[in-house]
Enzyme design. Structure first.
Site, PDB file in Angstrom:
ATOM      1  N   TRP A  55       0.794  -1.223   0.000  1.00 12.07           N
ATOM      2  CA  TRP A  55       0.000   0.000   0.000  1.00 12.07           C
ATOM      3  C   TRP A  55       0.833   1.284   0.000  1.00 12.07           C
ATOM      4  O   TRP A  55       0.303   2.364  -0.195  1.00 12.07           O
ATOM      5  CB  TRP A  55      -0.897   0.003   1.255  1.00 12.07           C
ATOM      6  CG  TRP A  55      -0.200  -0.542   2.469  1.00 12.07           C
ATOM      7  CD1 TRP A  55      -0.281  -1.816   2.946  1.00 12.07           C
ATOM      8  CD2 TRP A  55       0.724   0.142   3.337  1.00 12.07           C
ATOM      9  NE1 TRP A  55       0.526  -1.974   4.051  1.00 12.07           N
ATOM     10  CE2 TRP A  55       1.161  -0.790   4.311  1.00 12.07           C
ATOM     11  CE3 TRP A  55       1.228   1.443   3.385  1.00 12.07           C
ATOM     12  CZ2 TRP A  55       2.076  -0.466   5.321  1.00 12.07           C
ATOM     13  CZ3 TRP A  55       2.141   1.771   4.384  1.00 12.07           C
ATOM     14  CH2 TRP A  55       2.554   0.821   5.337  1.00 12.07           C
ATOM     15  N   ASN A  56       2.145   1.186   0.239  1.00 13.55           N
ATOM     16  CA  ASN A  56       2.892   2.433   0.506  1.00 13.55           C
ATOM     17  C   ASN A  56       3.138   3.263  -0.743  1.00 13.55           C
ATOM     18  O   ASN A  56       3.263   4.488  -0.658  1.00 13.55           O
ATOM     19  CB  ASN A  56       4.202   2.140   1.253  1.00 13.55           C
ATOM     20  CG  ASN A  56       5.130   1.237   0.483  1.00 13.55           C
ATOM     21  OD1 ASN A  56       4.699   0.451  -0.353  1.00 13.55           O
ATOM     22  ND2 ASN A  56       6.414   1.336   0.763  1.00 13.55           N
ATOM     23  N   LYS A  70      -2.522  -8.645  -7.409  1.00 11.37           N
ATOM     24  CA  LYS A  70      -3.283  -8.404  -6.179  1.00 11.37           C
ATOM     25  C   LYS A  70      -2.561  -7.295  -5.438  1.00 11.37           C
ATOM     26  O   LYS A  70      -1.535  -7.517  -4.809  1.00 11.37           O
ATOM     27  CB  LYS A  70      -3.374  -9.652  -5.279  1.00 11.37           C
ATOM     28  CG  LYS A  70      -4.373  -9.413  -4.139  1.00 11.37           C
ATOM     29  CD  LYS A  70      -4.115 -10.217  -2.892  1.00 11.37           C
ATOM     30  CE  LYS A  70      -3.058  -9.654  -2.025  1.00 11.37           C
ATOM     31  NZ  LYS A  70      -3.341  -8.313  -1.439  1.00 11.37           N
ATOM     32  N   GLU A 109      -5.302  -4.325  -0.333  1.00 15.94           N
ATOM     33  CA  GLU A 109      -6.734  -4.036  -0.188  1.00 15.94           C
ATOM     34  C   GLU A 109      -6.954  -2.636   0.371  1.00 15.94           C
ATOM     35  O   GLU A 109      -8.034  -2.070   0.230  1.00 15.94           O
ATOM     36  CB  GLU A 109      -7.392  -5.086   0.713  1.00 15.94           C
ATOM     37  CG  GLU A 109      -7.608  -6.435   0.039  1.00 15.94           C
ATOM     38  CD  GLU A 109      -6.326  -7.173  -0.285  1.00 15.94           C
ATOM     39  OE1 GLU A 109      -5.331  -6.975   0.426  1.00 15.94           O
ATOM     40  OE2 GLU A 109      -6.310  -7.933  -1.272  1.00 15.94           O
ATOM     41  N   GLY A 117       6.879  -6.334  -0.084  1.00 13.49           N
ATOM     42  CA  GLY A 117       6.242  -6.260   1.233  1.00 13.49           C
ATOM     43  C   GLY A 117       7.242  -6.627   2.310  1.00 13.49           C
ATOM     44  O   GLY A 117       8.453  -6.473   2.112  1.00 13.49           O
ATOM     45  N   SER A 118       6.738  -7.142   3.409  1.00 12.38           N
ATOM     46  CA  SER A 118       7.629  -7.386   4.541  1.00 12.38           C
ATOM     47  C   SER A 118       8.418  -8.689   4.362  1.00 12.38           C
ATOM     48  O   SER A 118       7.993  -9.607   3.649  1.00 12.38           O
ATOM     49  CB  SER A 118       6.811  -7.443   5.837  1.00 12.38           C
ATOM     50  OG  SER A 118       5.855  -8.467   5.752  1.00 12.38           O
ATOM     51  N   GLU A 168      10.981  -8.095  -3.262  1.00 10.10           N
ATOM     52  CA  GLU A 168      11.416  -6.767  -2.780  1.00 10.10           C
ATOM     53  C   GLU A 168      10.922  -6.643  -1.350  1.00 10.10           C
ATOM     54  O   GLU A 168       9.741  -6.368  -1.127  1.00 10.10           O
ATOM     55  CB  GLU A 168      10.788  -5.659  -3.619  1.00 10.10           C
ATOM     56  CG  GLU A 168      11.048  -5.748  -5.098  1.00 10.10           C
ATOM     57  CD  GLU A 168      12.392  -5.174  -5.469  1.00 10.10           C
ATOM     58  OE1 GLU A 168      13.168  -4.817  -4.557  1.00 10.10           O
ATOM     59  OE2 GLU A 168      12.665  -5.104  -6.676  1.00 10.10           O
ATOM     60  N   LEU A 169      11.816  -6.818  -0.380  1.00 12.63           N
ATOM     61  CA  LEU A 169      11.351  -6.925   1.001  1.00 12.63           C
ATOM     62  C   LEU A 169      11.804  -5.713   1.830  1.00 12.63           C
ATOM     63  O   LEU A 169      12.110  -4.673   1.279  1.00 12.63           O
ATOM     64  CB  LEU A 169      11.822  -8.259   1.589  1.00 12.63           C
ATOM     65  CG  LEU A 169      11.455  -9.470   0.692  1.00 12.63           C
ATOM     66  CD1 LEU A 169      11.978 -10.757   1.282  1.00 12.63           C
ATOM     67  CD2 LEU A 169       9.959  -9.565   0.443  1.00 12.63           C
ATOM     68  N   CYS A 196      10.434   1.652   1.735  1.00 10.26           N
ATOM     69  CA  CYS A 196      11.379   0.565   2.037  1.00 10.26           C
ATOM     70  C   CYS A 196      12.824   1.041   2.001  1.00 10.26           C
ATOM     71  O   CYS A 196      13.670   0.479   2.689  1.00 10.26           O
ATOM     72  CB  CYS A 196      11.153  -0.613   1.105  1.00 10.26           C
ATOM     73  SG  CYS A 196      11.213  -0.172  -0.619  1.00 10.26           S
ATOM     74  N   GLU A 247      12.432  -3.193  11.254  1.00  8.21           N
ATOM     75  CA  GLU A 247      12.182  -2.051  10.368  1.00  8.21           C
ATOM     76  C   GLU A 247      11.057  -1.193  10.952  1.00  8.21           C
ATOM     77  O   GLU A 247       9.934  -1.676  11.108  1.00  8.21           O
ATOM     78  CB  GLU A 247      11.768  -2.569   8.989  1.00  8.21           C
ATOM     79  CG  GLU A 247      11.483  -1.459   7.996  1.00  8.21           C
ATOM     80  CD  GLU A 247      11.110  -1.983   6.609  1.00  8.21           C
ATOM     81  OE1 GLU A 247      10.491  -3.068   6.530  1.00  8.21           O
ATOM     82  OE2 GLU A 247      11.429  -1.320   5.624  1.00  8.21           O
TER      83      GLU A 247
HETATM   84  P1  NAD Z   1       2.211  -7.201   6.120  1.00  7.37           P
HETATM   85  O1  NAD Z   1       3.487  -7.928   6.141  1.00  7.37           O
HETATM   86  O2  NAD Z   1       1.006  -7.892   6.705  1.00  7.37           O
HETATM   87  O3  NAD Z   1       1.792  -6.815   4.625  1.00  7.37           O
HETATM   88  C1  NAD Z   1       2.684  -6.243   3.713  1.00  7.37           C
HETATM   89  C2  NAD Z   1       2.044  -6.413   2.333  1.00  7.37           C
HETATM   90  O4  NAD Z   1       1.974  -7.791   2.017  1.00  7.37           O
HETATM   91  C3  NAD Z   1       0.591  -5.918   2.274  1.00  7.37           C
HETATM   92  O5  NAD Z   1       0.387  -5.305   1.040  1.00  7.37           O
HETATM   93  C4  NAD Z   1      -0.253  -7.173   2.407  1.00  7.37           C
HETATM   94  O6  NAD Z   1      -1.478  -7.063   1.709  1.00  7.37           O
HETATM   95  C5  NAD Z   1       0.634  -8.207   1.768  1.00  7.37           C
HETATM   96  N1  NAD Z   1       0.469  -9.539   2.341  1.00  7.37           N
HETATM   97  C6  NAD Z   1       0.423  -9.867   3.656  1.00  7.37           C
HETATM   98  N2  NAD Z   1       0.280 -11.197   3.804  1.00  7.37           N
HETATM   99  C7  NAD Z   1       0.227 -11.713   2.558  1.00  7.37           C
HETATM  100  C8  NAD Z   1       0.106 -13.040   2.033  1.00  7.37           C
HETATM  101  N3  NAD Z   1       0.030 -14.109   2.835  1.00  7.37           N
HETATM  102  N4  NAD Z   1       0.072 -13.198   0.700  1.00  7.37           N
HETATM  103  C9  NAD Z   1       0.188 -12.137  -0.126  1.00  7.37           C
HETATM  104  N5  NAD Z   1       0.327 -10.865   0.298  1.00  7.37           N
HETATM  105  C10 NAD Z   1       0.350 -10.667   1.617  1.00  7.37           C
HETATM  106  O7  NAD Z   1       2.435  -5.867   6.855  1.00  7.37           O
HETATM  107  P2  NAD Z   1       1.727  -4.459   6.854  1.00  7.37           P
HETATM  108  O8  NAD Z   1       1.223  -4.200   8.220  1.00  7.37           O
HETATM  109  O9  NAD Z   1       0.792  -4.218   5.722  1.00  7.37           O
HETATM  110  O10 NAD Z   1       3.031  -3.603   6.600  1.00  7.37           O
HETATM  111  C11 NAD Z   1       3.984  -3.567   7.623  1.00  7.37           C
HETATM  112  C12 NAD Z   1       5.323  -4.039   7.200  1.00  7.37           C
HETATM  113  O11 NAD Z   1       5.390  -4.446   5.853  1.00  7.37           O
HETATM  114  C13 NAD Z   1       6.272  -2.888   7.326  1.00  7.37           C
HETATM  115  O12 NAD Z   1       6.826  -2.886   8.604  1.00  7.37           O
HETATM  116  C14 NAD Z   1       7.277  -3.136   6.278  1.00  7.37           C
HETATM  117  O13 NAD Z   1       8.333  -3.885   6.813  1.00  7.37           O
HETATM  118  C15 NAD Z   1       6.603  -3.994   5.271  1.00  7.37           C
HETATM  119  N6  NAD Z   1       6.307  -3.309   4.013  1.00  7.37           N
HETATM  120  C16 NAD Z   1       7.293  -3.231   3.114  1.00  7.37           C
HETATM  121  C17 NAD Z   1       7.069  -2.593   1.921  1.00  7.37           C
HETATM  122  C18 NAD Z   1       8.150  -2.468   0.902  1.00  7.37           C
HETATM  123  O14 NAD Z   1       8.053  -1.600   0.060  1.00  7.37           O
HETATM  124  N7  NAD Z   1       9.150  -3.332   0.899  1.00  7.37           N
HETATM  125  C19 NAD Z   1       5.822  -2.038   1.665  1.00  7.37           C
HETATM  126  C20 NAD Z   1       4.807  -2.144   2.619  1.00  7.37           C
HETATM  127  C21 NAD Z   1       5.059  -2.817   3.794  1.00  7.37           C
END
Ligand code: NAD
Length: 475
Positions: free
Chosen positions: A150-151, A174, A177, A227-228, A249-250, A283, A380
């Site tokens: 989402w960022n 995907k 949301e 994502g994370s 890309e984590l 990130c 992070e």
């Molecule tokens: P999160 O780990 O739950 O989700 C991160 C992203 O992954 C979200 O878009 C979510 O929809 C997706 N996601 C989560 N579980 C998934 C799954 N099982 N299958 C597919 N997609 C899934 O965390 P959050 O609370 O949304 O974000 C917090 C952490 O996520 C941050 O602390 C940061 O470390 C990380 N993050 C990193 C980036 C990046 O650009 N690398 C971007 C957003 C969040």
């Protein structure tokens, strides 16, 4: 401007909620509901998979010029729709309008770059003895399942779509949301520019259910995730069961090394704005400021002064420099991480509190002299907090930069040329900015090492991540 109606796009059809469960999309500046997003059920996902298979058969036969024309057309449409796209992104995610407009420009640059690269997917021919020859061909890897966070509500989907489409792949996207309308806006530009409806689709759902369903299918040949780290590791394991290719890309924990020869005012003029961009939810955000002792106090005090003057407000308002955090999980995390650091003896320079009682605002914060065992030194923070610590020796500064298992972006400020070369060799990172915070660009690989992931987006590397080599040997 009215927030758009929400839907999925499967086989070109706009699918609204009907009997499906929905997710409430919220404006993080006000806490108000923007809309209800339909979530895919198993039948929707199977339909998307079947469509992606047909889309791949069709698009892999397209010419490079056809792919380039679609990407250029989409770039033109994004430019025309810049203001509407940016407003939607700000409504969903909270960032300032100025930042959201830049996201549109990033996508425009990336799509135009890949329009060019699509026409430079060269193979090679090898001449062997006795009239034999070998041919190396590059083919699109296949249907891609892409998950974007989402960022960067516009930029992340742009990255997930641009390279696969240039390579001749189909994509099931995907996106988060929390920010669906931005992703739909980007996809709509591609469809309006002539992309066949089978080639790119958008689904939403319960993330774990969608990723398990798509990654269990042999139709999907590549996983692309931003994502994370914790979710990335989980998805990489699912992908491994079917040997799918991955681009991951984590997270990061960006070290910034400020050496004693750096001009503190020049550094501050760049890094403070960079730190609080998108309320720190980036990130490659600079996070651990590793500052040499002789300039430490001036740097820390100057940082605190500038951070405390940042105007926080609704991203849609003129003059706002930092918006709210994107969802309620982030201010909760800030409270936990800053509270823990202070309890362990860190000094709170400014911030450290929520702002107001509506939306998800958190004050620009600075903590300094933070012990290494504090949670914030190891996890992070992904929020508007700078960590500033003093160091004496260069080797200790480099050791601190490399201490964590992350390695996405690192920054260094020094005019000392031999030291710059040493940092280029020794800092464990995917991207390094020396005397600059600008580390991206459509033509440069974006990605990390260690727990920050593997593979790249952007640049020729991002296109090659969507291609597979085939060697054909003829007698
Ligand atoms: P999160 O780990 O739950 O989700 C991160 C992203 O992954 C979200 O878009 C979510 O929809 C997706 N996601 C989560 N579980 C998934 C799954 N099982 N299958 C597919 N997609 C899934 O965390 P959050 O609370 O949304 O974000 C917090 C952490 O996520 C941050 O602390 C940061 O470390 C990380 N993050 C990193 C980036 C990046 O650009 N690398 C971007 C957003 C969040």
């Amino acid at each position: 401007m009215r927030y758009p109606d929400l839907h999925m796009i499967i086989d070109g059809e706009k699918i609204s909620a009907g009997h499906r469960t929905t997710h409430r999309v919220v404006n993080p500046a006000t806490g108000e509901t923007l809309g209800d997003l339909p979530l895919a059920d198993a039948a929707d996902l199977d339909r998307a998979l079947d469509t992606a298979q047909r889309g791949f058969k069709l698009w892999r036969e397209s010419t490079a010029q056809e792919r380039a024309a679609v990407l250029q057309g989409a770039a033109r449409l994004m430019m025309e729709r810049q203001e509407a796209l940016a407003r939607v992104a700000t409504m969903e995610e909270g960032k300032t309008l100025a930042e959201a407009r830049i996201e549109v420009l990033m996508n425009v640059g990336l799509f135009n770059f890949y329009a060019g690269e699509a026409q430079r997917i060269y193979g090679r021919q090898l001449v062997r003895s006795g009239g034999m020859r070998s041919t190396v061909m590059y083919e699109p890897v296949g249907p891609v399942a892409a998950f974007s966070p989402w960022n960067f509500p516009l930029g992340n989907p742009g990255r997930k779509l641009g390279a696969p489409i240039a390579a001749g792949c189909s994509v099931i996207l995907k996106s988060a949301e929390e920010t669906p309308a931005s992703a739909l806006g980007v996809l709509q530009c591609l469809l309006d520019a002539g992309l066949p409806k089978e080639v790119a689709q958008a689904v939403f759902g319960v993330p774990d259910q969608v990723s398990r369903h798509l990654l269990a299918s042999p139709i999907i040949r590549k996983l692309s995730f931003t994502g994370s780290t914790v979710v990335g590791k989980h998805l990489a394991k699912l992908a491994a069961d079917d040997m799918k290719r991955t681009t991951m890309e984590l997270g990061g924990h960006g070290p910034v090394l400020v050496f004693d020869d750096a001009d503190v005012d020049t550094v501050l003029a760049t890094v403070v704005g960079q730190k609080y961009r998108n309320a720190g939810q980036v990130c490659v955000s600079p996070t651990r400021f590793i500052v040499q002792e002789s300039v430490f106090e001036k740097f820390r005090d100057g940082f605190i002064e500038r951070a405390s003057q940042i105007r926080v407000g609704n991203g849609l308002d003129e003059g706002t420099q930092m918006g709210p955090m994107a969802n309620p999980r982030r201010p909760d995390a800030m409270e936990r991480l800053i509270g823990d650091a202070v309890a362990r003896g860190a000094r709170l320079g400014t911030g450290g509190e929520r702002i107001g009682n509506q939306g998800f605002f958190y004050a620009p914060s600075v903590v300094s002299e933070v012990p290494l065992d504090a949670e914030i030194m190891n996890e992070e923070p992904f929020g508007p907090v700078a960590i500033i610590n003093p160091f004496g020796r260069v080797e200790d500064m480099i050791a601190e930069a490399n201490r964590l298992p992350y390695g996405l972006a690192a920054y260094a400020w020094t005019q000392n040329a031999p030291l710059q070369r040493r940092l280029m060799r020794e800092v464990e990172t995917g991207m390094l900015g020396i005397n600059t915070s600008m580390i991206g660009g459509a033509d440069a690989p974006f990605g990390g090492v260690k727990w920050s992931g593997h593979g790249h987006e952007d640049g020729p590397e991002g296109l090659h991540a969507c291609l597979v080599a085939k060697a054909v040997h003829e007698g």
